[in-house]
Design a protein around this motif. Sequence first.
Motif, PDB file in Angstrom:
ATOM      1  N   LYS A 128       0.822  -1.213   0.000  1.00 36.96           N
ATOM      2  CA  LYS A 128       0.000   0.000   0.000  1.00 36.96           C
ATOM      3  C   LYS A 128       0.862   1.271   0.000  1.00 36.96           C
ATOM      4  O   LYS A 128       0.631   2.218   0.751  1.00 36.96           O
ATOM      5  N   VAL A 129       1.850   1.266  -0.885  1.00 38.78           N
ATOM      6  CA  VAL A 129       2.717   2.424  -1.085  1.00 38.78           C
ATOM      7  C   VAL A 129       1.870   3.555  -1.653  1.00 38.78           C
ATOM      8  O   VAL A 129       0.968   3.321  -2.460  1.00 38.78           O
ATOM      9  N   LYS A 130       2.156   4.784  -1.218  1.00 36.42           N
ATOM     10  CA  LYS A 130       1.413   5.939  -1.726  1.00 36.42           C
ATOM     11  C   LYS A 130       1.532   5.972  -3.244  1.00 36.42           C
ATOM     12  O   LYS A 130       2.612   5.835  -3.806  1.00 36.42           O
ATOM     13  N   GLU A 131       0.393   6.153  -3.876  1.00 35.59           N
ATOM     14  CA  GLU A 131       0.350   6.135  -5.337  1.00 35.59           C
ATOM     15  C   GLU A 131       0.971   7.399  -5.915  1.00 35.59           C
ATOM     16  O   GLU A 131       0.530   8.507  -5.624  1.00 35.59           O
ATOM     17  N   PRO A 132       1.985   7.229  -6.755  1.00 39.51           N
ATOM     18  CA  PRO A 132       2.539   8.389  -7.452  1.00 39.51           C
ATOM     19  C   PRO A 132       1.618   8.792  -8.597  1.00 39.51           C
ATOM     20  O   PRO A 132       0.559   8.194  -8.792  1.00 39.51           O
ATOM     21  N   ASP A 133       2.023   9.794  -9.351  1.00 39.30           N
ATOM     22  CA  ASP A 133       1.227  10.185 -10.514  1.00 39.30           C
ATOM     23  C   ASP A 133       1.049   8.980 -11.420  1.00 39.30           C
ATOM     24  O   ASP A 133       1.993   8.243 -11.685  1.00 39.30           O
ATOM     25  N   LYS A 134      -0.166   8.789 -11.895  1.00 33.26           N
ATOM     26  CA  LYS A 134      -0.450   7.613 -12.717  1.00 33.26           C
ATOM     27  C   LYS A 134       0.117   7.782 -14.123  1.00 33.26           C
ATOM     28  O   LYS A 134       0.110   8.862 -14.687  1.00 33.26           O
ATOM     29  N   LEU A 135       0.585   6.673 -14.657  1.00 37.80           N
ATOM     30  CA  LEU A 135       1.114   6.639 -16.011  1.00 37.80           C
ATOM     31  C   LEU A 135       0.003   6.243 -16.970  1.00 37.80           C
ATOM     32  O   LEU A 135      -0.975   5.601 -16.588  1.00 37.80           O
ATOM     33  N   ASN A 136       0.176   6.582 -18.226  1.00 42.02           N
ATOM     34  CA  ASN A 136      -0.864   6.313 -19.226  1.00 42.02           C
ATOM     35  C   ASN A 136      -1.246   4.842 -19.324  1.00 42.02           C
ATOM     36  O   ASN A 136      -2.409   4.519 -19.474  1.00 42.02           O
ATOM     37  N   ASN A 137      -0.280   3.963 -19.261  1.00 41.19           N
ATOM     38  CA  ASN A 137      -0.573   2.548 -19.447  1.00 41.19           C
ATOM     39  C   ASN A 137      -0.806   1.795 -18.140  1.00 41.19           C
ATOM     40  O   ASN A 137      -0.935   0.580 -18.156  1.00 41.19           O
ATOM     41  N   LEU A 138      -0.839   2.514 -17.024  1.00 44.31           N
ATOM     42  CA  LEU A 138      -1.147   1.848 -15.763  1.00 44.31           C
ATOM     43  C   LEU A 138      -2.641   1.539 -15.756  1.00 44.31           C
ATOM     44  O   LEU A 138      -3.477   2.422 -15.664  1.00 44.31           O
ATOM     45  N   LYS A 139      -2.962   0.258 -15.916  1.00 44.70           N
ATOM     46  CA  LYS A 139      -4.358  -0.159 -16.039  1.00 44.70           C
ATOM     47  C   LYS A 139      -5.043  -0.303 -14.695  1.00 44.70           C
ATOM     48  O   LYS A 139      -6.229  -0.061 -14.569  1.00 44.70           O
ATOM     49  N   LYS A 140      -4.286  -0.737 -13.694  1.00 48.96           N
ATOM     50  CA  LYS A 140      -4.953  -1.058 -12.439  1.00 48.96           C
ATOM     51  C   LYS A 140      -3.926  -1.102 -11.319  1.00 48.96           C
ATOM     52  O   LYS A 140      -2.804  -1.552 -11.516  1.00 48.96           O
ATOM     53  N   ILE A 141      -4.338  -0.640 -10.159  1.00 45.18           N
ATOM     54  CA  ILE A 141      -3.557  -0.834  -8.940  1.00 45.18           C
ATOM     55  C   ILE A 141      -4.344  -1.821  -8.094  1.00 45.18           C
ATOM     56  O   ILE A 141      -5.529  -1.625  -7.819  1.00 45.18           O
ATOM     57  N   ILE A 142      -3.682  -2.891  -7.702  1.00 48.25           N
ATOM     58  CA  ILE A 142      -4.317  -3.974  -6.961  1.00 48.25           C
ATOM     59  C   ILE A 142      -3.561  -4.154  -5.654  1.00 48.25           C
ATOM     60  O   ILE A 142      -2.338  -4.070  -5.622  1.00 48.25           O
ATOM     61  N   TYR A 143      -4.299  -4.402  -4.577  1.00 46.88           N
ATOM     62  CA  TYR A 143      -3.697  -4.422  -3.247  1.00 46.88           C
ATOM     63  C   TYR A 143      -3.560  -5.803  -2.616  1.00 46.88           C
ATOM     64  O   TYR A 143      -3.024  -5.928  -1.530  1.00 46.88           O
ATOM     65  N   SER A 144      -4.067  -6.848  -3.289  1.00 48.82           N
ATOM     66  CA  SER A 144      -3.921  -8.197  -2.731  1.00 48.82           C
ATOM     67  C   SER A 144      -3.879  -9.209  -3.873  1.00 48.82           C
ATOM     68  O   SER A 144      -4.355  -8.952  -4.977  1.00 48.82           O
ATOM     69  N   GLU A 145      -3.325 -10.363  -3.568  1.00 51.06           N
ATOM     70  CA  GLU A 145      -3.247 -11.428  -4.558  1.00 51.06           C
ATOM     71  C   GLU A 145      -4.636 -11.974  -4.900  1.00 51.06           C
ATOM     72  O   GLU A 145      -4.897 -12.335  -6.049  1.00 51.06           O
ATOM     73  N   LYS A 146      -5.539 -12.020  -3.931  1.00 56.36           N
ATOM     74  CA  LYS A 146      -6.908 -12.464  -4.207  1.00 56.36           C
ATOM     75  C   LYS A 146      -7.591 -11.509  -5.179  1.00 56.36           C
ATOM     76  O   LYS A 146      -8.284 -11.935  -6.107  1.00 56.36           O
ATOM     77  N   GLU A 147      -7.401 -10.214  -4.958  1.00 56.89           N
ATOM     78  CA  GLU A 147      -7.973  -9.218  -5.859  1.00 56.89           C
ATOM     79  C   GLU A 147      -7.365  -9.358  -7.254  1.00 56.89           C
ATOM     80  O   GLU A 147      -8.062  -9.209  -8.267  1.00 56.89           O
ATOM     81  N   LEU A 148      -6.088  -9.704  -7.337  1.00 57.10           N
ATOM     82  CA  LEU A 148      -5.424  -9.883  -8.627  1.00 57.10           C
ATOM     83  C   LEU A 148      -6.045 -11.029  -9.402  1.00 57.10           C
ATOM     84  O   LEU A 148      -6.307 -10.904 -10.603  1.00 57.10           O
TER      85      LEU A 148
END
Length: 155
Positions: A128-148
């Motif tokens: 749960k690192v603080k999210e930096p500015d999002k990049l164009n190709n960043l599709k998703k930020i996921i926080y757990s393996e189950k969510e992945l």
Amino acid sequence: ISDEKAILFQRTYEKFQKQISLSKEIKDILDYCSNHNNIDIGIITNGEIDRQWNKIKTLELSRWITKEMIFISGEIGYSKPNKKIFEFVENKLNMNKDDTYFIGDSYTNDVIGSCNAGWKSIWLNKRKVKEPDKLNNLKKIIYSEKELLRYIKNL
């Protein structure tokens, strides 16, 4: 640090590297992907050749991933986040970057590198690192393996 502490650190590192294992959730993800013909999986990893192959062997990744789909920076000559390692893999496997997702837990090495290469990136941000500015190709930020796993099933 002293030579004595450096040697102790290296021995401790080598001891624990032989004790690593995959979580049940990661095994479930690999099982799911390997059982669906439309999903090819591979590895791009930074590091020295023998050390990375030992890690791959300890984790028994050959159950899901063929040797031809494993790329180690020490063999290639480029390391993540340099986009050249991603381009090398793309050319070697004749991949279409529009259909390519890269999942990684390092924002700097994995997300920035794969995004700069034009791949779609999924950031597994378990810490749960603080999210930096999002990049164009960043599709998703996921926080757990189950969510992945849920996300992959819905792609």
